[in-house]
Design a protein around this motif. Structure first.
Motif, PDB file in Angstrom:
ATOM      1  N   PRO A  79       0.836  -1.199   0.000  1.00 24.13           N
ATOM      2  CA  PRO A  79       0.000   0.000   0.000  1.00 24.13           C
ATOM      3  C   PRO A  79       0.874   1.253   0.000  1.00 24.13           C
ATOM      4  N   LEU A  80       0.501   2.213  -0.833  1.00 23.77           N
ATOM      5  CA  LEU A  80       1.271   3.448  -0.983  1.00 23.77           C
ATOM      6  C   LEU A  80       0.450   4.639  -0.502  1.00 23.77           C
ATOM      7  N   PHE A  81       1.040   5.387   0.429  1.00 26.11           N
ATOM      8  CA  PHE A  81       0.433   6.623   0.924  1.00 26.11           C
ATOM      9  C   PHE A  81       1.212   7.813   0.392  1.00 26.11           C
ATOM     10  N   ALA A  82       0.493   8.818  -0.078  1.00 28.71           N
ATOM     11  CA  ALA A  82       1.122  10.082  -0.459  1.00 28.71           C
ATOM     12  C   ALA A  82       1.216  10.970   0.779  1.00 28.71           C
ATOM     13  N   TYR A  83       2.389  11.518   0.995  1.00 22.97           N
ATOM     14  CA  TYR A  83       2.650  12.400   2.129  1.00 22.97           C
ATOM     15  C   TYR A  83       2.598  13.830   1.606  1.00 22.97           C
ATOM     16  N   ASP A  84       1.544  14.550   1.967  1.00 20.80           N
ATOM     17  CA  ASP A  84       1.343  15.908   1.469  1.00 20.80           C
ATOM     18  C   ASP A  84       1.903  16.893   2.494  1.00 20.80           C
ATOM     19  N   ILE A  85       3.112  17.389   2.250  1.00 23.82           N
ATOM     20  CA  ILE A  85       3.795  18.262   3.207  1.00 23.82           C
ATOM     21  C   ILE A  85       4.519  19.377   2.457  1.00 23.82           C
ATOM     22  N   PRO A  86       3.754  20.335   1.931  1.00 23.71           N
ATOM     23  CA  PRO A  86       4.345  21.385   1.098  1.00 23.71           C
ATOM     24  C   PRO A  86       5.383  22.248   1.808  1.00 23.71           C
ATOM     25  N   VAL A  87       5.323  22.354   3.127  1.00 25.39           N
ATOM     26  CA  VAL A  87       6.316  23.164   3.838  1.00 25.39           C
ATOM     27  C   VAL A  87       7.724  22.608   3.641  1.00 25.39           C
ATOM     28  N   CYS A  88       7.830  21.302   3.379  1.00 22.31           N
ATOM     29  CA  CYS A  88       9.141  20.668   3.200  1.00 22.31           C
ATOM     30  C   CYS A  88       9.499  20.419   1.737  1.00 22.31           C
ATOM     31  N   VAL A  89       8.506  20.084   0.903  1.00 27.04           N
ATOM     32  CA  VAL A  89       8.825  19.745  -0.492  1.00 27.04           C
ATOM     33  C   VAL A  89       8.388  20.840  -1.467  1.00 27.04           C
ATOM     34  N   HIS A  90       7.750  21.886  -0.934  1.00 23.21           N
ATOM     35  CA  HIS A  90       7.438  23.092  -1.712  1.00 23.21           C
ATOM     36  C   HIS A  90       6.431  22.876  -2.833  1.00 23.21           C
ATOM     37  N   VAL A  91       5.585  21.861  -2.683  1.00 23.02           N
ATOM     38  CA  VAL A  91       4.495  21.677  -3.628  1.00 23.02           C
ATOM     39  C   VAL A  91       3.315  21.041  -2.886  1.00 23.02           C
ATOM     40  N   LYS A  92       2.120  21.513  -3.180  1.00 18.98           N
ATOM     41  CA  LYS A  92       0.895  20.956  -2.607  1.00 18.98           C
ATOM     42  C   LYS A  92       0.320  19.947  -3.586  1.00 18.98           C
ATOM     43  N   LEU A  93       0.060  18.738  -3.112  1.00 20.08           N
ATOM     44  CA  LEU A  93      -0.530  17.710  -3.971  1.00 20.08           C
ATOM     45  C   LEU A  93      -1.960  18.104  -4.314  1.00 20.08           C
ATOM     46  N   SER A  94      -2.298  18.068  -5.579  1.00 20.66           N
ATOM     47  CA  SER A  94      -3.629  18.500  -5.994  1.00 20.66           C
ATOM     48  C   SER A  94      -4.674  17.430  -5.689  1.00 20.66           C
ATOM     49  N   THR A  95      -5.858  17.895  -5.370  1.00 20.28           N
ATOM     50  CA  THR A  95      -6.963  16.983  -5.078  1.00 20.28           C
ATOM     51  C   THR A  95      -7.287  16.112  -6.282  1.00 20.28           C
ATOM     52  N   ASP A  96      -7.322  16.716  -7.457  1.00 21.76           N
ATOM     53  CA  ASP A  96      -7.647  15.951  -8.666  1.00 21.76           C
ATOM     54  C   ASP A  96      -6.632  14.839  -8.907  1.00 21.76           C
TER      55      ASP A  96
END
Length: 304
Positions: free
Chosen positions: A130-147
């Protein structure tokens, strides 16, 4: 759903010379499980993943699996700069018995939305977990889009999201669309101080760094939310919010040093860790900063 409830991002104790403190680590992991957590997330931001060598990462995974012995599922962060490096870490995690892997978007190199989507698809093609996406823009400088998240979930690439974006509007919309589309996608909030709001939005659990210090409050809060006792959920959240002040009362500290530094210091004061040693180049809290953390612990009743 296997990955739901309280899944703390486990903090890694170090000896004074920077080695993994196995005695403290085993005590800590058992303490979390005894408190009733529903899983563990290792090698996340609180777990020093980006400070750890490949050898240290392997050691943390191996020791965790040895200590846990299947009592709760273990999610492993495979956070790295590029897809090949992430896949390399993910293969090690799978080899050592991880129950799921957690990956951010690529970072350092500047990439666009289509590259990020391809990143997750390539990880899933290479790894049978199982793969989880880690949405952490403060560290990787991009926000994962909802779409993009919904498309990847629909195609079976993503099984969940660990959301540390702080974007509560986006999280609520993702939760609503997930339900409307009937997607099997676990949504975990990385919040510590508004977990109650995330639960009301539809979160399937939380991954609170503060849960290292007091796991029981988050376990009880999750149970209260499942029972629909929202007054108790809010009461427990108020307590956790007061305890979270350990990360903001220090002077001259910033980011990881203030946050995880406070968690380690609190665990040292509570007798769980032998030291509050931080990974280089971060200095451990000392002097007055240790005293103010102790003051918060006394204020909330954790320390006599």
């Amino acid at each position: 759903m296997k990955f739901r409830g309280v899944i703390p991002p486990v903090v890694a104790p170090l000896t004074t010379n920077g080695e993994l403190d196995l005695v403290s680590y085993e005590r800590h992991v058992n303490r979390l499980i005894d408190a009733g957590v529903d899983g563990l997330f290792i090698l996340g931001s609180s777990g020093e993943v980006v400070f750890s060598t490949d050898e240290r990462r392997r050691q943390i995974i191996s020791e965790t699996m040895r200590i846990v012995e299947g009592r709760v599922p273990v999610m492993v962060g495979v956070i790295d700069t590029t897809t090949p490096r992430v896949i390399e870490q993910a293969k090690i995690a799978q080899e050592l018995g991880a129950d799921a892997i957690v990956a951010t978007a690529p970072f350092y190199a500047i990439v666009g939305p289509k590259d990020i989507e391809r990143h997750f698809r390539l990880i899933k093609q290479a790894i049978d977990l199982p793969l989880f996406a880690y949405d952490i823009p403060v560290c990787v400088h991009v926000k994962l889009s909802t779409d993009m998240i919904l498309d990847l979930a629909r195609d079976g690439v993503l099984q969940g999201v660990k959301d540390s974006s702080g974007d509560d509007v986006s999280f609520r919309n993702l939760a609503m669309l997930r339900s409307e589309l009937g997607l099997d996608l676990a949504l975990l909030t990385g919040h510590e101080v508004v977990v109650d709001g995330a639960y009301m939005s539809g979160a399937d659990g939380c991954v609170p760094g503060l849960g290292n210090v007091d796991p029981k409050v988050y376990v009880e809060q999750w149970q209260a939310a499942q029972a629909g006792d929202w007054d108790r959920v809010r009461e427990l959240q108020d307590y956790a919010s007061r305890l979270m002040r350990i990360t903001s009362v220090t002077v001259g500290e910033f980011g990881f040093g203030a946050g995880v530094g406070a968690f380690k210091t609190a665990l040292m004061l509570l007798g769980v860790f032998e030291t509050n040693t931080m990974p280089e180049p971060i200095a451990a809290l000392e002097g007055g900063n240790v005293e103010v953390v102790a003051g918060v612990l006394r204020h909330v009743g954790l320390l006599s």
